[in-house]
Design an enzyme around this catalytic site. Sequence first.
Site, short mmCIF file in Angstrom:
data_model
loop_
_atom_site.label_atom_id
_atom_site.label_comp_id
_atom_site.label_asym_id
_atom_site.label_seq_id
_atom_site.Cartn_x
_atom_site.Cartn_y
_atom_site.Cartn_z
N ASN A 133 -30.22 29.82 -23.01
CA ASN A 133 -31.05 28.80 -23.65
C ASN A 133 -32.42 29.45 -23.85
O ASN A 133 -32.96 30.04 -22.92
CB ASN A 133 -31.14 27.60 -22.68
CG ASN A 133 -32.03 26.50 -23.19
OD1 ASN A 133 -32.53 26.56 -24.30
ND2 ASN A 133 -32.23 25.49 -22.36
N GLY A 134 -32.96 29.41 -25.06
CA GLY A 134 -34.28 30.01 -25.30
C GLY A 134 -34.18 31.11 -26.33
O GLY A 134 -33.21 31.19 -27.08
N GLU A 167 -45.32 0.40 -35.78
CA GLU A 167 -43.89 0.62 -35.57
C GLU A 167 -43.37 0.02 -34.28
O GLU A 167 -42.28 -0.54 -34.25
CB GLU A 167 -43.60 2.14 -35.51
CG GLU A 167 -43.58 2.82 -36.83
CD GLU A 167 -43.24 4.30 -36.66
OE1 GLU A 167 -44.06 5.03 -36.08
OE2 GLU A 167 -42.16 4.70 -37.08
N ARG A 173 -29.64 16.35 -25.38
CA ARG A 173 -30.53 17.45 -25.73
C ARG A 173 -30.34 17.88 -27.18
O ARG A 173 -31.18 18.58 -27.73
CB ARG A 173 -30.29 18.65 -24.80
CG ARG A 173 -30.57 18.33 -23.34
CD ARG A 173 -30.09 19.43 -22.43
NE ARG A 173 -30.88 20.63 -22.58
CZ ARG A 173 -32.05 20.84 -22.01
NH1 ARG A 173 -32.57 19.90 -21.24
NH2 ARG A 173 -32.71 21.95 -22.19
N LYS A 201 -48.09 4.35 -35.89
CA LYS A 201 -47.46 4.29 -34.56
C LYS A 201 -47.58 2.89 -33.98
O LYS A 201 -46.63 2.34 -33.45
CB LYS A 201 -48.12 5.27 -33.60
CG LYS A 201 -47.70 6.63 -33.34
CD LYS A 201 -46.32 7.11 -33.34
CE LYS A 201 -45.58 6.94 -34.62
NZ LYS A 201 -45.05 8.10 -35.27
N LYS A 235 -33.73 6.42 -36.98
CA LYS A 235 -34.26 7.76 -36.76
C LYS A 235 -34.11 8.63 -38.00
O LYS A 235 -34.98 9.42 -38.33
CB LYS A 235 -33.54 8.38 -35.56
CG LYS A 235 -34.20 9.63 -35.01
CD LYS A 235 -35.53 9.32 -34.36
CE LYS A 235 -36.31 10.56 -33.98
NZ LYS A 235 -37.76 10.34 -33.96
N GLU A 246 -51.84 7.92 -39.00
CA GLU A 246 -50.71 8.07 -38.08
C GLU A 246 -50.87 7.11 -36.88
O GLU A 246 -49.90 6.51 -36.42
CB GLU A 246 -50.61 9.53 -37.62
CG GLU A 246 -49.58 9.83 -36.56
CD GLU A 246 -48.15 9.51 -36.95
OE1 GLU A 246 -47.89 9.18 -38.14
OE2 GLU A 246 -47.28 9.55 -36.07
N HIS A 252 -66.49 0.25 -48.54
CA HIS A 252 -65.98 -0.08 -49.87
C HIS A 252 -64.92 -1.17 -49.81
O HIS A 252 -64.17 -1.34 -50.78
CB HIS A 252 -65.42 1.19 -50.54
CG HIS A 252 -66.44 2.27 -50.69
ND1 HIS A 252 -67.55 2.13 -51.51
CD2 HIS A 252 -66.57 3.48 -50.10
CE1 HIS A 252 -68.29 3.22 -51.42
NE2 HIS A 252 -67.72 4.05 -50.56
N TRP A 299 -27.93 24.55 -29.66
CA TRP A 299 -28.73 23.99 -30.76
C TRP A 299 -29.26 25.21 -31.50
O TRP A 299 -30.10 25.94 -30.99
CB TRP A 299 -29.87 23.16 -30.16
CG TRP A 299 -30.60 22.29 -31.11
CD1 TRP A 299 -30.19 21.08 -31.61
CD2 TRP A 299 -31.90 22.52 -31.66
NE1 TRP A 299 -31.15 20.57 -32.43
CE2 TRP A 299 -32.20 21.42 -32.48
CE3 TRP A 299 -32.83 23.55 -31.54
CZ2 TRP A 299 -33.40 21.32 -33.18
CZ3 TRP A 299 -34.03 23.44 -32.24
CH2 TRP A 299 -34.29 22.34 -33.04
C1 F6R Z 1 -42.33 7.32 -37.88
C2 F6R Z 1 -41.26 8.16 -38.38
C3 F6R Z 1 -40.96 8.07 -39.83
C4 F6R Z 1 -40.44 9.40 -40.36
C5 F6R Z 1 -39.96 9.24 -41.80
C6 F6R Z 1 -39.50 10.56 -42.36
O1 F6R Z 1 -42.51 7.45 -36.51
O2 F6R Z 1 -40.62 8.87 -37.66
O3 F6R Z 1 -42.06 7.63 -40.57
O4 F6R Z 1 -41.47 10.34 -40.29
O5 F6R Z 1 -38.89 8.34 -41.83
O6 F6R Z 1 -38.49 11.09 -41.57
P1 F6R Z 1 -38.23 12.64 -41.51
O7 F6R Z 1 -39.39 13.29 -40.88
O8 F6R Z 1 -36.98 12.76 -40.67
O9 F6R Z 1 -38.00 13.10 -42.91
#
Ligand code: F6R
Length: 607
Positions: free
Chosen positions: A98-99, A487, A27, A484, A602, A480, A503, A74
């Site tokens: 939490n919340g 990726e 989480r 997606k 990530k 986007e 064009h 968090w």
């Molecule tokens: C795509 C994705 C990446 C991030 C990019 C920036 O699904 O997640 O394109 O958006 O690497 O990352 P952040 O948002 O963490 O700065």
Amino acid sequence: MCGIVGYVGPKAATPLLVAGLRKLEYRGYDSAGLAVTDGGRMQVVRCRGKLSGLEDLVAREPPPGSVGVGHTRWATHGRPSEINAHPHKTGSVAVVHNGIIENHLALRARLEAAGRKFSSETDTEIAAHLIDEALLAGAPSLVAAVRTALAQVEGAYALAVVSEKHPGQIVAAKVASPLCIGLGKGETFLASDVPAFLEHTREVIFLDEGDVAEITSAGIKLTSLDGTPVDRPAKTITWDAAAAEKGGYPHFMLKEIHEQPRAIADTLRARLLLEKHDADLDGFEIDARALRRVVLLACGTSYHAGLVGKFLIEGAARVPCEVDLASEFRYRDPVIGPGDLVIAISQSGETADTLAAVKEARARGARVLAICNVVDSAIPRSSHGSLYTHAGPEIGVASTKCFTAQLAALALVAIHLGRRTGTLTPDAAAKLTTEFAGIPHKMVETLEGLGDMAAFAQDYKDARDFLFLGRGTNYPIALEGALKLKEISYIHAEGYAAGEMKHGPIALVDDGVPVVVLAPKGPGYEKVLSNLAEVKARNGHVIAVATKGDTEIAGLCERVLYIPEAPAALQPFLTVLPLQLMSYAIALAKGNDVDQPRNLAKSVTVE
Ligand code: F6R
């Protein structure tokens, strides 16, 4: 975001609580703690950072006792630190939560005026004070004191309370944030999510909104906030532990796609001010008269959120707004300085290019606001202020819920600015804020309507190229959608402004190229229909994303994916959903690793 565990039974509570917290690590958290009672004595142990820190502390001197609560925090109100970590103990009671307690400022002022001293920056400590106050005022039981306290609290929360004066029990309550109870033999467990106790019992009661539970080793007594008895049957969990961490979904990405309505609602909570037709940016004030320009800086998916943000900010506030790729901005000798507001958008808060761009903008005198999902990460720490998205931890590498939560934060900025520049009239603001508040519900409706796209994916999984077209606020969504798909399915895809088709990109269209056209009703609709006809005339396979009830479009396309009606400014929250689900289904049909696609990370902490 935050994990709660609890145990009442014959065994030593400490190791069970720590093991339960381990199962909730997914989480996301930045501090941890537990409170264990042994008859009339309670011991609280807390630390900043990872659970290993808490494990080291309790290993040195394990708190004795067989009743306790634990928590991973968090950070939202107050930075991650030991004093802000839960449990918060006041008098004889300790609370984990939490919340968000929305009226925390007013409650804190009232309690301080009554002579109460606070030791943390959290809203949670208020709950501990309120319960202690009710007990000192003569509440006949712990549950009665919790009820008295909750009657004063506004917000969305789950909490669990233990008391030195009420051994052998935990009182828990749920309003919005999840809580479930595991019924063992002569022992009872409490947690934010089932994996925390799945190795001990599979008999689970999921608490519902407004439930209050008195938990003992013999089981639970359930009532509503006003004390009316409630009956909730136990369910038997049949998933394995790994699947349960994904909430029963096969992949984190699918879970996160479905979490978006909740993520948006959490990001708007206490910030979208419906009665005032305004938005609060967690206290970040912008001097609209001195504002020359807004510059949005980001990478990847966050950059696409920025492109939508430009439409929203210019539309509402009539302030010039630029969007720049952080990786370009930092090396370009940018024209930036005092009078410019830079908004750095980052899901992780650690992206090296965005961080460097923030430092560059600050060095040149711009004010910087971070929109970020990770509290206290590098980008918010380097900015003048932060507006956190409350999407919760995003584990799937391809961003979904963080993207829409970023859109929500940018829309809040647009409303806030528009009200201060005066270009968003009270009437227009009232309309926009009301529509905005309804978006989470429309997202649920969209996701339910789309259902499982597995059959759809079979028809398109072998395509070599895809095109995505959109206009206005849906142009960034075309980008986007293409990102997606690339990726996670590894299919080549391009996003274009629909008007750009003729064009150049139209040369790509033939009967092997699916073309996804974003065509919801609104400004530019007729023009998009013309673009769609151009594709169809060249044997392209058109998949349209259209407004429910639009029967005209169905005759022009191979497939139509419907979304509910919404104003153009808010359509991206809905039009992106079919594209996310479509990418997920196609990647799955190709047998790809959906959550961890090849070559991607990530947090991109390198240039
Ligand atoms: C795509 C994705 C990446 C991030 C990019 C920036 O699904 O997640 O394109 O958006 O690497 O990352 P952040 O948002 O963490 O700065």
